[in-house]
Design a protein around this motif. Structure first.
Motif, PDB file in Angstrom:
ATOM      1  N   PRO A   1       5.971  -4.283   6.962  1.00  0.00           N
ATOM      2  CA  PRO A   1       5.223  -2.824   6.331  1.00  0.00           C
ATOM      3  C   PRO A   1       6.441  -1.886   5.604  1.00  0.00           C
TER       4      PRO A   1
ATOM      5  N   TYR B   1      -3.741  -7.865   2.393  1.00  0.00           N
ATOM      6  CA  TYR B   1      -3.456  -6.452   2.996  1.00  0.00           C
ATOM      7  C   TYR B   1      -2.764  -5.580   1.843  1.00  0.00           C
ATOM      8  N   ASN B   2      -1.991  -6.139   0.953  1.00  0.00           N
ATOM      9  CA  ASN B   2      -1.292  -5.323   0.163  1.00  0.00           C
ATOM     10  C   ASN B   2      -2.114  -4.827  -1.227  1.00  0.00           C
TER      11      ASN B   2
ATOM     12  N   ARG C   1      -4.580  -2.667   9.043  1.00  0.00           N
ATOM     13  CA  ARG C   1      -3.782  -4.106   8.757  1.00  0.00           C
ATOM     14  C   ARG C   1      -4.351  -5.117   9.620  1.00  0.00           C
TER      15      ARG C   1
ATOM     16  N   ARG D   1      -1.955   2.880  13.640  1.00  0.00           N
ATOM     17  CA  ARG D   1      -1.920   2.887  12.387  1.00  0.00           C
ATOM     18  C   ARG D   1      -1.073   4.360  12.010  1.00  0.00           C
TER      19      ARG D   1
ATOM     20  N   TYR E   1       0.776  -3.900  14.297  1.00  0.00           N
ATOM     21  CA  TYR E   1       1.221  -2.806  13.841  1.00  0.00           C
ATOM     22  C   TYR E   1       2.803  -2.691  13.897  1.00  0.00           C
TER      23      TYR E   1
ATOM     24  N   SER F   1       2.058 -11.663   6.183  1.00  0.00           N
ATOM     25  CA  SER F   1       1.886 -10.118   5.823  1.00  0.00           C
ATOM     26  C   SER F   1       3.435  -9.984   5.974  1.00  0.00           C
TER      27      SER F   1
END
Length: 237
Positions: free
Chosen positions: A92, A119-120, A40, A13, A70, A89
């Motif tokens: 990022p 997640y968001n 995540r 992360r 990730y 998802s």
């Protein structure tokens, strides 16, 4: 590297967040803190990644699963009978750009269109507090799964199963609206449910736009666009 030497979730992360900061996708300390804090992997126990012209599926328990979670790529989490991805998802870096473009302030309430994995919504909840986040998805099963995962992460925003194009009037007016699903134009209910001066960040056509709601409920792009990779367009393009 052996499994015992593999990076931990916290280390992965940190690496992902550092990458988003270096590339300018994260520009503020609050969003950096959110990406550093929200796991995540909790939201994607099973997913598929497009790689080298094919699809690779990862599941919890797979030695490569945690590191794959990730990567700075979109993680496909649901497919229809024809094999078309129906939920994911978001990558990022794109997620960070869209969140920064929202330009939220403490106390703002955000309507998210497309709950997906949750997640968001967790990132938004970390930044603003769960009471200030409402997220809508047309798929009741996705909403139920997202609610469970959000609760496991310690967040309980308002989740609604319904037509995102209609917004969610019960909690209006909102200060910000974020839509990751693709639309051809900004639906009227979105404009009607935002305060004048409210910001919409949405995927319209082939680009991400940032629009400001005027007092007459029309939408206009800012005179001075924020730095970054967002494609500014008129509301009805």
């Amino acid at each position: 590297m052996s499994i015992t030497d593999a990076p931990s979730a916290d280390e992965l992360r940190q690496c992902m967040t550092d990458h988003l900061v270096r590339t300018g996708c994260i520009q503020s300390k609050p969003w950096r803190a959110a990406f550093l804090s929200v796991p995540r992997e909790l939201f994607v126990p099973d997913f598929t990644v497009r790689a080298q012209g094919g699809l690779h599926r990862y599941s919890q328990g797979d030695p490569a699963w945690l590191a794959a979670a990730y990567q700075d790529v979109s993680l496909l989490t649901q497919f229809d009978q024809d094999g078309t991805a129906t939920s994911s998802s978001t990558q990022p870096s794109l997620m960070a750009e869209m969140l920064e473009a929202l330009d939220v302030r403490d106390g703002d309430t955000v309507l998210e269109i497309g709950a997906g994995t949750g997640y968001n919504a967790a990132l938004l909840s970390h930044r603003l507090g769960p009471d200030h986040v409402v997220t809508v998805d047309v798929d009741p099963d996705l909403v139920a799964a997202a609610k469970t995962r959000l609760r496991s992460a310690g967040y309980e925003p308002t989740l609604v199963a319904g037509d995102g194009m209609a917004g969610y009037s019960k909690r209006a007016p909102y200060d910000r609206l974020l839509a990751t699903c693709g639309v051809g134009r900004i639906p009227t209910p979105w404009r009607d449910q935002l305060r004048p001066g409210g910001v919409i960040v949405a995927n319209i056509g082939c680009g991400i736009v940032r629009l400001v709601v005027q007092s007459d409920r029309s939408c206009r792009r800012p005179v001075s666009p924020r730095p970054g990779h967002l494609h500014e367009r008129p509301a009805d393009s």
